[in-house]
Enzyme design. Structure first.
Site, PDB file in Angstrom:
ATOM      1  N   ASP A   1       0.850  -1.105   0.152  1.00  0.00           N
ATOM      2  CA  ASP A   1      -0.010   0.000  -0.124  1.00  0.00           C
ATOM      3  C   ASP A   1       0.881   1.232   0.129  1.00  0.00           C
ATOM      4  O   ASP A   1       1.418   1.562   1.080  1.00  0.00           O
ATOM      5  CB  ASP A   1      -1.032   0.178   1.330  1.00  0.00           C
ATOM      6  CG  ASP A   1      -1.980   1.158   1.219  1.00  0.00           C
ATOM      7  OD1 ASP A   1      -2.052   1.836   0.319  1.00  0.00           O
ATOM      8  OD2 ASP A   1      -2.570   1.321   2.132  1.00  0.00           O
TER       9      ASP A   1
ATOM     10  N   LYS B   1       1.418   7.927   0.372  1.00  0.00           N
ATOM     11  CA  LYS B   1       1.928   8.012   1.651  1.00  0.00           C
ATOM     12  C   LYS B   1       3.239   8.760   1.746  1.00  0.00           C
ATOM     13  O   LYS B   1       4.154   8.678   0.983  1.00  0.00           O
ATOM     14  CB  LYS B   1       1.939   6.549   2.178  1.00  0.00           C
ATOM     15  CG  LYS B   1       0.498   6.123   2.505  1.00  0.00           C
ATOM     16  CD  LYS B   1       1.089   4.490   3.330  1.00  0.00           C
ATOM     17  CE  LYS B   1      -0.525   3.942   3.439  1.00  0.00           C
ATOM     18  NZ  LYS B   1      -1.168   4.350   4.416  1.00  0.00           N
TER      19      LYS B   1
ATOM     20  N   ASP C   1      -5.809   6.479  -0.965  1.00  0.00           N
ATOM     21  CA  ASP C   1      -5.285   5.543   0.277  1.00  0.00           C
ATOM     22  C   ASP C   1      -6.250   4.959   1.034  1.00  0.00           C
ATOM     23  O   ASP C   1      -5.934   3.923   2.040  1.00  0.00           O
ATOM     24  CB  ASP C   1      -4.347   6.513   1.043  1.00  0.00           C
ATOM     25  CG  ASP C   1      -3.420   5.947   1.993  1.00  0.00           C
ATOM     26  OD1 ASP C   1      -3.154   4.520   1.721  1.00  0.00           O
ATOM     27  OD2 ASP C   1      -2.591   6.429   2.777  1.00  0.00           O
TER      28      ASP C   1
ATOM     29  N   ARG D   1     -11.068  -0.610   1.898  1.00  0.00           N
ATOM     30  CA  ARG D   1     -12.449  -0.838   1.886  1.00  0.00           C
ATOM     31  C   ARG D   1     -13.079  -1.064   0.291  1.00  0.00           C
ATOM     32  O   ARG D   1     -14.140  -1.743   0.263  1.00  0.00           O
ATOM     33  CB  ARG D   1     -13.188   0.365   2.500  1.00  0.00           C
ATOM     34  CG  ARG D   1     -12.975   1.564   1.839  1.00  0.00           C
ATOM     35  CD  ARG D   1     -13.282   3.065   2.611  1.00  0.00           C
ATOM     36  NE  ARG D   1     -11.912   3.146   3.518  1.00  0.00           N
ATOM     37  CZ  ARG D   1     -12.015   3.879   4.807  1.00  0.00           C
ATOM     38  NH1 ARG D   1     -12.948   4.931   4.751  1.00  0.00           N
ATOM     39  NH2 ARG D   1     -11.074   3.951   5.466  1.00  0.00           N
TER      40      ARG D   1
END
Ligand code: BES
Ligand code: MN
Ligand code: ZN
Length: 484
Positions: A257, A264, A334, A338
């Protein structure tokens, strides 16, 4: 793997120069039912002289003379007597392994009724991730014999220990996957690992990017678009004969991720190979399901994708329609977990199971709220959560419920789509917002969402885990499945 075998007192007495490990509390001293009260007292005194107090995790080794026999004893602290339950015994097993793994080849361990839990601790504590480097010193400890009063007791202990071994094997499998470097675990590579679990009552179906598009898993596809190596949806099925219940386990499998275009900062990315811990849990559970003789039919889903900012990456502002027909405005790439879970949950719900459990390293907010020791749980069915919580207590893996209030549903309403993938008010109730979003995709199937962002990973290691992936909730899940 370390071998753990039940043994009898008679065998211990006949052994040549055995090393015997005893467990001791701060206020009750060492427990050893097979020693005379007089010997026990003398041994406790000698331990004290060696500076041993019985604090949790403390160890000491010394020679002790009981009558005409001088033998080596090892003591492991359990802490206070009132705290010396399953958790303390499991941790004592791990401490024992770590303290003496390079010193003794065989140990005898007297753990009484907690023998299986202590054995579990031995295995959890013996874990080392050795894919990329050799362990500092090759462990010498190969065999632990659990001291049992009789052959009958040994038989019972052995069967409990065999179950614990399967739990530890599942945890090990999960940890290994989480610890793997991100470029070594593309969605396709993890799907291959899943395929290797097929056989007997287990079948595995892998849906690649093209098929996912065809079937309308657009949210999974959207997240995977920024990476050269595309997403996969893995569906594992365990169908034992005569199953009366059907349940589903769903895992977030972001194999790295980066945040995507909502990139990030570097430090936050350092551990993001762990963002597939939910999927790794599902695979770990499937590794041992059949051998544990779980009675229920179990469906496992691993929603696998890289979240990267490649040329075709999904963009903030994109609106994507998920498999269940709901449209989602993606304002922050990000908040990708979900999205992939939305399609996986819909897929799971369409099988009409009596329960869905999902596992996801979903929100940094869960780590802020509960720390690395407690999983955040959310549900649409309190009775189901009560069952899962009971399992988590038996396994000493803490979970704590957060509410999913009706009043908060507005937080994920978009002006131009059915749903927004982040909360309207930034920095508020991040974990709950994640849960509310997921709830939109399970229909009326009883469901528990487990946000393992904290417990799935440890930077510095814990009493039961080496640094890295922990395998959190694997044992809890096996316990829950075992009760179905
Ligand atoms: N994988 C992260 C959550 C995470 C953070 C897990 C730290 C473990 C440790 C997740 O995909 C994420 O980035 N969540 C965002 C959500 C936000 C954009 C609404 C977060 O927590 O900041
Ligand atoms: Mn993310
Ligand atoms: Zn993530």
């Amino acid at each position: 793997m370390l071998d753990v075998k039940a043994g009898t007192l008679a065998e211990l007495n006949a052994a040549v120069d055995p090393v015997t490990a005893l467990l001791a509390t701060e206020d009750g001293g060492p427990a050893a039912a097979f020693l005379s009260p007089k010997a026990r007292k003398a041994l406790a005194e000698q331990a004290k002289e060696e500076g041993f107090t019985g604090k949790a995790g403390e160890t000491v080794s010394f020679k002790f003379r009981d009558g005409d026999k001088e033998r080596r004893y090892v003591l492991v602290g359990l802490g206070k007597r009132k705290d010396a339950g399953t958790d303390a015994h499991r941790k004592a097993g791990a401490a024992l392994y770590r303290a003496y793994k390079t010193r003794f080849e065989t140990l005898w361990l007297a753990a009484g009724a907690q023998a299986a839990v202590a054995a579990e601790g031995l295995w959890l504590g013996s874990y080392a991730f050795t894919n990329y480097k050799k362990p500092d010193a090759e462990p010498k400890l190969k065999l632990v014999r659990l001291v049992c009063a009789s052959a009958g007791e040994a038989k019972k202990v052995q069967s409990a220990v065999d179950r614990a071994a399967l739990g530890a094997e599942a945890v090990t499998f999960t940890r290994d996957l989480v610890n793997l470097a991100p470029s070594d675990k593309s969605p396709e590579a993890v799907a291959e690992v899943a395929k290797s679990l097929a056989g007997g009552d287990v079948t595995v179906e892998v849906i690649d990017r093209k098929q996912a598009e065809k079937q309308g898993m657009n949210l999974l596809v959207a997240v995977g678009r920024g990476a050269e190596r595309g997403p996969r949806m893995v569906h594992l099925t365990y169908k034992p004969k005569g199953a009366k219940r059907k349940v589903a386990l769903v895992g977030k499998g972001i194999t790295f991720d980066s945040g995507g275009l909502s990139l990030k900062p570097p430090a936050s990315m350092e551990t993001m190979k762990m963002d597939m811990a939910g999927a790794a849990l599902v695979l770990g559970v499937f590794k041992v399901l059949a051998r544990l003789k779980v009675k229920a039919e179990v469906h496992g889903y691993a929603a696998l994708a890289y979240n990267l900012p490649g040329p075709d990456a999904v963009k903030p502002g994109d609106v994507i329609k998920g498999m269940n027909g709901k449209t989602v405005e993606i304002l922050n790439t990000d908040a990708e977990g979900r999205l992939v879970l939305a399609d996986a949950l819909h897929l799971a719900a369409s099988e009409k199971p009596s329960a869905i459990l999902d596992y996801a390293t979903l929100t940094g907010a869960a780590l802020v709220a509960l720390g690395s020791g407690i999983t955040a749980a959310m549900t649409n069915d309190r009775a189901l959560l009560a069952k899962v919580t009971a399992s988590s207590k038996r396994c000493d893996e803490a979970i704590w419920e957060l509410p999913l209030p009706k009043d908060y549903e507005d937080m994920i309403k978009s002006k131009i789509a059915d749903l927004l993938n982040i909360g309207k008010v930034r920095g508020e109730a991040g974990t709950i917002v994640g849960g509310l979003f997921l709830r939109e995709f399970v229909g009326d199937v009883p469901w528990v969402h487990l946000d393992i962002a904290g417990p799935a990973w440890t930077d510095g290691g814990t009493a039961l885990s080496a640094p890295g992936g922990t395998g959190a909730l694997v044992r809890t899940t096996l316990d829950w499945l075992g009760g179905l």
